[in-house]
Design an enzyme around this catalytic site. Structure first.
Site, PDB file in Angstrom:
ATOM      1  CG  ASP A 384      -1.988   1.008   1.151  1.00  0.00           C
ATOM      2  OD1 ASP A 384      -2.063   1.685   0.110  1.00  0.00           O
ATOM      3  OD2 ASP A 384      -2.757   1.134   2.116  1.00  0.00           O
ATOM      4  NE  ARG A 427      -2.751  10.501   6.648  1.00  0.00           N
ATOM      5  CZ  ARG A 427      -2.857   9.339   6.031  1.00  0.00           C
ATOM      6  NH1 ARG A 427      -2.844   8.227   6.730  1.00  0.00           N
ATOM      7  NH2 ARG A 427      -2.970   9.273   4.726  1.00  0.00           N
ATOM      8  CD  GLU A 482      -5.521  -1.198  -0.165  1.00  0.00           C
ATOM      9  OE1 GLU A 482      -6.199  -0.207  -0.493  1.00  0.00           O
ATOM     10  OE2 GLU A 482      -5.811  -1.955   0.753  1.00  0.00           O
TER      11      GLU A 482
END
Lengths: 1113, 250
Positions: A384, A427, A482
């Site tokens: 991923d 994040r 992914e």
């Protein structure tokens, strides 16, 4: 829609619009309100000015000041007589010190029809002029410039010198230029593609046209200053009209570049438009460039012009300047919408992928058979990319790697667009996808936002996949960033090493990092990736699965979303360890069969999916839930036409046609406010109507007709519509449906499918070489010797479940004789035709085979046999078997269930019995699974359990309630010793046609009597009918003490048995018997004793079954 | 009672059962006398004799009066005198049918709402519960059902009806088994499901809401009325009463 219109007519439109604009500018009051709106950013300003106290606060003061300045400027401008409209539509704001002073610049603007703003406002300024910027402003250029171009003042001077508006791009401030996306290179590349002759042809024609239309662009800007996005649209339209663009003209359009947040895509569009202009009617072609899946390459040019012109006054009338991007102003809204949609990119990516790697993706299927070697530990790798959408955008900007960066649609000052992806530094500030930019900026003021770059995404995704495909032949693409890789066959020594080499290669090629997880199945690999992120890798060995899962929060499992998590939380289940405590049965009761099973499996790290199975889509459609606003029916219909085109194109892309059409509409709720997200759908009711037509289609015309009908069904005010979606389901393959008569035949169904033909042929040929049954037999053997049948079955189950419709007539040897024989005759004959008459032979042979194995033969084993047959090497999943595999699937389920219990207990039998499918002990049978199996199948399974198991099983009341009658195991043994009455009697006294008690109690005088009476009345009658007679006759018997005791015991036992048998199904009978007994108990001491002895038992039994005690008056 | 050929035996049994339940529940409600039954009905059986007058003049006059009275009486009988139920014939047994459309609809709708679940064998029992004014259940009439899901052969509807008819016959004579209800009582139909139907899976499931009917705390007494055990349907009909101690408290 007449979309081919000459340039002349469109230019008349332009002049029309110009006139209108001029009229409007002359209108003073209108100007005033606009000025007010420009000057103040706050919404309250306009309301303040409507009140008659002009200087009540700062904003109204500013509004007035701006207004006055505006008027002043206007009057001065009209005073300067001879002016050339070079800067028409350009509105500059001078920031800081410039070499020609700001007053000089103002003078130039006055002269050449430009505009000059004293105060910066994103709404009315088009260019920022400055010669130098402080470092802080450069760093946060977007916040400062609001996306407007920052240009050096020489641009204005040079433009005046050249007597025309030059592109501002070369004059961009150096400090800023480095930070802005460099698209010019890309653009020229594209335009160079264009054929030479059209270029020269068009040039002369284009020249004036663009000249003509450009002022209009400017004016539009004036009118609707916030319509930045639309500007790009308009530009694009012009580019369409002009058929071709010289590089100079290109620059003109490039001027708009940093304005839009969607610049890159717009550029892409532009380029695409140009290249597709040569084949004007691209949308009708249906065939699309495989790399460009955005199916909307058609442009309806003149129509759109019309609309634009029409719509401006109206939107002005509503006083709203925010109408851009909506269906109102943008006639090509649908196309643009999908071009700018990330979700659309991801959604259609799979199609692109399949076209790019067609052989690879279909070639996966042979992997299934290879996985017979199930004793080899499977190794699944999940790769991923780390925050794909961001890292791709910043991959060429190493400076930003450790800065918080987010990708979002728009970067307007209100920050009402949503962040779609954020990198890890961002994040850490708590910025999440789906957040408003406004909120994100509050969390992290120096957040850098970027628009999408779909071009780059595609490029990186392709690189990513070509690396993966190089390393492994079994790749399952999950999304554009992914994928699952199956290394089971590759016999990898050290998966960790492999993973790191793949990751390294990905990084070197794409300059984006990827994370990898390795596990025994797809689930574990995915979970491993989760822990590996970001930019790491993790290997969960089978031994560590339990440890890892134990502490894992449930929401980390795929398939557990917010709702399910909340539900689990209510049960105080937070981790997988806690989830494991709950039995499968109760999970299934609580969450439904499938979800329950999934939870149960996943919490144990069990995942039966195998890599490489691609699910065929069930429905194709398009939804637009953003920016949908209609004024009248016409708008709506226009929109629907475009939507139909889009859907039709998508259908064509997938090569399918559909029969059921569903129109979904989001209708604004009555009390809903304007949504927080700009142009969002807000609080809506979802309505839908669908229609099914007999013949599948992908035709645009038919679609449009159907959709129009469907819309009529809603009886809805189009103004209330906030979103529309059109979905087509019941898809059929376009190729087969084109064959007309053959459409519904089994053959077409069997032979359809997207699998590569050669491969299939190979299978067919391969299998035909070997004579059918020999192949069967040998493959049986080999599979047996490969041991562990559980695993095999699991594989098959996967095939069934996933319903992979890859279809080819399965090789004869794979067909189940039993199934074929039981087919309806017409189906059989059709199949026979497909197989060229070989089927009959096959059946004949199959019969022989069946008989030879008939000693074991029953449906269960046949099923088992077929299961194995299916698992031949090189076998494809067989749709034929899918149809009839319902009960097979059931069986699998059972095996599955048992597999859960003790996979490790699977033993290899050297002398493999056909029976080996059955678990060797009862403990392996999952009772809950068995319970779900239909009764007849259950019976068969029970039959095949060795006798001792069967007994265990039957006495489990949960599984076989009411089976007591059949439970006759103990009878034979007790018969051997008649006369000895003891309490070890089994529950068999009332079993059988002739109740065994009659036999047994022959020697007891009183009960013999009872037996006689019972016999007389016919055996099947109930005790209550014989009891009165017996009781009346009983008086004649006199009993000695010891016999008396024994008889009481016998009688009690008898009645107990009777209660047991009857309590569940016939409470009335019991009631009557005991009422009688009670009545006699008054008269006879014997019965009173019997009654007293038996009564507690009776009440207990009633309580067990009915939750109460019998009422004996 | 038209039945489709392709119906499963369970489906057939369920549709017969649904009809039966509708009648039986009405019979229970009638039996308990929750609604008024025709109070003028008995008066029809005892006609009053009129005195005969010798005089012609008076004779005619009285004849006219008599006619008028009879007319009035008839009117009363048909409009006012009738109770909440009317007599009907079902399976050749005299049964009652609710006259009020709402009452009739309630029973009908509830029972037909059970149909899909009966077919699947999900219904454990259907109860007619009578409450007093405090919403404490006083008496429950319970139909305990077992639909054998694996039963394969077809069902003879007539056989089933004959068995079910005996329930109605038995019910009509079992008033003595029941208790007298206080005035102002309430009643409802509840269904006990073996497992809760997932709401949203089917439209029918949404009709059913969980009840919060109070339960008796003491063990209850069961008075069986009638049982039937045949394939594929097995039906127990019994009355539940609270145990004596509790009933004395109430």
């Amino acid at each position: 829609m007449d979309s081919r219109l000459s340039n002349s007519s469109s230019s008349t439109h332009h002049s029309n619009s110009k006139k209108r604009k001029k009229n409007a500018t002359a209108n003073n009051t209108n100007q005033k309100t606009l000025g007010v709106a420009w000057g103040s950013k706050s919404l309250s300003a306009s309301s303040c000015s409507s009140r008659k106290s002009p200087f009540s606060d700062f904003s109204s003061y500013m509004a007035h000041k701006n207004c006055k300045l505006q008027n002043q400027f206007d009057s001065e401008a009209s005073a300067s007589a001879a002016r050339k409209p070079i800067f028409s539509g350009v509105s500059i704001f001078v920031d800081g010190f410039t070499v020609p002073s700001s007053q000089e610049l103002r003078g130039y603007m006055l002269k050449y029809d430009g505009r000059f703003e004293n105060y910066f406002s994103r709404h009315c300024v088009t260019h920022i002029i400055c010669s130098n910027l402080p470092d802080s402003k450069v760093k946060n250029i977007r916040a400062f410039s609001a996306g407007l171009p920052v240009v050096k003042p020489t641009w204005i001077l040079d433009s005046i010198a050249a007597n025309r508006l030059l592109s501002w791009v070369p004059y961009q401030l150096e400090q800023v230029a480095s930070n802005q996306p460099k698209l010019s290179a890309f653009f020229t590349l594209k335009s160079s593609k264009m054929s030479e002759d059209t270029f020269t042809n068009a040039l002369c024609q284009v020249e004036p046209d663009v000249q003509d239309s450009f002022p209009r662009v400017g004016q539009l800007k004036e009118r609707h200053p916030s319509e930045v996005g639309e500007m790009v649209e308009v530009c694009r339209q012009i580019s369409n009209e002009s058929n071709d663009i010289s590089s100079k003209k290109t620059d003109v359009f490039m001027m708009e570049e940093p304005i839009g947040e969607r610049v890159i895509c717009d550029e892409e569009k532009l380029a695409e438009a140009n290249s597709s202009e040569t084949n004007n009617e691209r949308n009708t072609e249906g065939e699309l460039d495989p790399t460009y899946q955005e199916p909307s390459t058609s442009f309806s040019i003149p129509c759109s012009d019309n609309q634009n012109v029409h719509q401006f006054p109206s939107s002005e009338a509503t006083g709203s300047s925010k109408q851009c991007h909506s269906t109102l102003t943008d006639p090509n809204f649908v196309e643009n919408y999908f071009k700018n949609s990330r979700l659309h990119f991801i959604g259609t990516w799979r199609q692109r992928y399949r076209k790019r790697f067609p052989t690879l993706s279909t070639g996966l299927n042979n992997g299934i058979s290879n996985s017979n070697k199930s004793d080899i530990k499977s190794v699944i790798l999940h790769v991923d990319m780390d925050c794909f959408f961001v890292s791709v955008v910043i991959r060429n900007k190493p400076a930003l790697f450790d800065k918080p960066v987010a990708v979002c649609h728009s970067n307007n000052s209100k920050g009402t667009s949503e962040i779609s992806s954020a990198n890890y530094p961002a994040r850490s500030y708590g910025i999440r996808a789906g957040m408003f930019v406004r909120d994100a900026k509050a969390l992290c003021p120096h957040l850098v936002t970027f628009p999408y770059n779909f071009e780059a995404y595609e490029e990186v995704a392709d690189q990513f996949y070509s690396i993966l495909h190089r390393h492994c032949n079994k790749v399952q693409a999950v999304s554009c960033d992914e994928a699952f890789l199956d290394f089971t066959d590759a016999m990898v020594e050290d998966p960790e090493l492999l993973a790191s080499s793949i990751r390294k290669e990905i990084y070197e090629t794409t300059r984006c990092t990827a994370s990898a997880g390795i596990g025994g199945n797809m689930l574990m690999a995915r979970i491993a990736t989760r822990t590996a992120k970001p930019n790491g890798q993790c290997y969960i060995t089978p031994e560590r699965v339990d440890d890892h899962l134990n502490q894992l929060p449930v929401d980390a499992l795929p398939g557990i979303g917010y709702v399910l998590q909340e539900k689990l939380k209510k049960q105080s289940v937070n981790t997988c360890g806690q989830l494991r405590m709950i039995s499968k049965n109760s999970l299934q009761k609580e969450y439904g069969m499938k979800t329950g099973e999934m939870l149960w499996n996943y919490s144990r790290g069990i995942d039966y999916r195998s890599v490489g199975i691609i699910q065929e889509c069930k429905s194709i459609g398009a939804d637009v839930n953003w920016g949908v606003r209609f004024r009248d029916m016409k708008d709506c219909e226009h929109f629907l036409i475009n939507l139909c085109k889009e859907v039709s194109l998508r259908l064509q892309c997938c090569g399918v046609q559909g029969r059921t059409f569903t129109l979904k509409i989001k209708k604004r709720r009555k009390d809903a406010d304007e949504p927080a997200k700009f142009m969002g759908c807000g609080d809506c009711e979802n309505l839908s109507h669908s229609v099914t037509i007999p013949l599948a289609t992908e035709n645009v015309e038919i679609l449009q007709r159907i959709v129009k009908q469907l819309l009529g069904c809603f009886y809805i005010d189009v103004k209330e519509i906030r979103g529309i979606g059109l979905h087509v389901s019941r898809l059929e393959n376009a190729d087969t449906s084109k064959q007309g008569t053959e459409k519904y035949t089994l053959k077409s169904w069997l032979t359809s499918g997207s699998a590569s033909v050669e491969k299939q042929k190979y299978h067919m040929g391969h299998n035909k070489h070997n004579s059918d049954c020999a192949n069967c037999a040998s493959s049986h053997g080999c599979i047996h010797s490969q041991g562990s049948s559980f695993q095999i079955d699991n594989k098959i189950l996967n095939i069934h479940v996933s319903g992979d419709p890859i279809s080819t007539p399965p090789p004869l040897c794979q067909l189940d004789v039993e199934v074929i024989r039981n087919l309806p005759s017409e189906v059989f004959s059709e199949l026979n035709e497909i197989y060229g008459g070989k089927l009959i032979d096959f059946i004949a042979k199959g019969k022989g085979k069946c008989e030879s194995s008939s000693s074991l033969g029953n449906s269960l084993e046949d099923d088992a046999a077929t299961c194995k047959e299916e698992d031949l090497p090189y076998s494809d999943p067989i749709p034929l078997n899918q149809i009839f595999s319902e009960n097979k699937a059931m069986q699998h389920e059972r095996v599955l269930g048992s597999g859960h219990g003790s996979c490790s207990q699977v033993t290899h039998n050297s002398n493999i019995e056909r029976d080996d499918l059955l678990p060797s002990s009862l403990s392996q049978i999952d009772a809950s699974v068995l319970q779900q199996i239909p009764e007849d199948l259950k019976a068969v399974i029970l039959e095949h359990l060795p006798a001792h198991r069967a007994q265990d099983f039957c006495s489990t009341p949960a599984i076989c309630p009411g089976r007591i009658n059949q439970d006759s195991v103990g009878v034979d043994t007790s018969k051997n010793c008649p006369g000895t009455v003891n309490h070890a009697l089994n529950d068999s006294l009332w079993a059988g046609n002739l109740p065994s008690w009659m036999d047994k109690f022959k020697d007891s005088s009183c009960l013999r009597k009872l037996g006689e009476i019972y016999h007389r009345s016919g055996f099947n009658s109930q005790l209550s009918s014989v009891l009165p007679q017996f009781l009346s006759e009983f008086h004649h018997l006199d009993l000695t003490q010891e016999i008396y005791d024994e008889t009481v015991n016998i009688m009690c036992e008898l009645l107990k048995q009777y209660v047991k048998v009857k309590i569940e199904r016939d409470i009335e009978e019991i009631y009557i018997c005991f009422r009688l007994l009670k009545r006699f108990a008054v008269k006879s001491q014997f019965f009173s004793r019997v009654y007293n002895d038996i009564f507690p038992f009776l009440q207990a039994a009633v309580d067990d079954n009915y939750g109460g005690s019998l009422f004996m008056p | 009672m038209q039945r489709k050929e392709n119906e499963t035996p369970q489906g057939q049994a369920a549709s017969v059962l649904v009809e039966f339940l509708e009648v039986a529940i009405t019979a229970v409600v009638f039996l308990k006398g929750v609604y008024p039954s025709g109070f003028l009905l008995p008066s029809l059986d005892s006609p009053s004799s009129m005195p005969f007058l010798f005089f012609f003049f008076f004779f005619f006059l009285l004849l006219l009066l008599l006619l008028l009275l009879l007319l009035l009486l008839l009117l009363l009988l048909f409009d006012v005198g009738k109770g909440a139920f009317e007599r009907r014939r079902y399976m050749n047994v005299v049964v009652q049918r609710a006259r009020h459309p709402q009452l009739r609809y309630y029973i009908h709708a509830t029972v037909s709402g059970l149909l899909p679940f009966l077919q699947k064998g999900m219904v454990d029992r259907v109860a007619v519960v009578f409450f007093n004014t405090d919403n404490v259940p006083l008496e429950k009439f319970i139909f305990k059902l077992t639909v054998n899901q694996s039963y394969g052969s077809s069902v003879e509807g007539v056989d089933l009806q004959i068995s079910l008819r005996s329930f109605l016959a038995k019910l009509s004579v079992s008033e003595s088994l029941t208790k007298k209800l206080p005035p102002d009582c309430r009643w409802e139909i509840t269904g006990n499901f073996q497992l809760l139907p997932e709401t949203g899976t089917s439209k029918e499931a949404n009709f059913w809401i969980p009840t919060d009917t109070k339960q008796w705390e003491q063990p209850l007494f069961i008075t069986p009325i009638r049982s039937m055990s045949s394939d594929p349907l097995c039906l127990q009909f019994y009355i539940e009463h609270p145990s004596l101690s509790e009933s004395s408290v109430l």
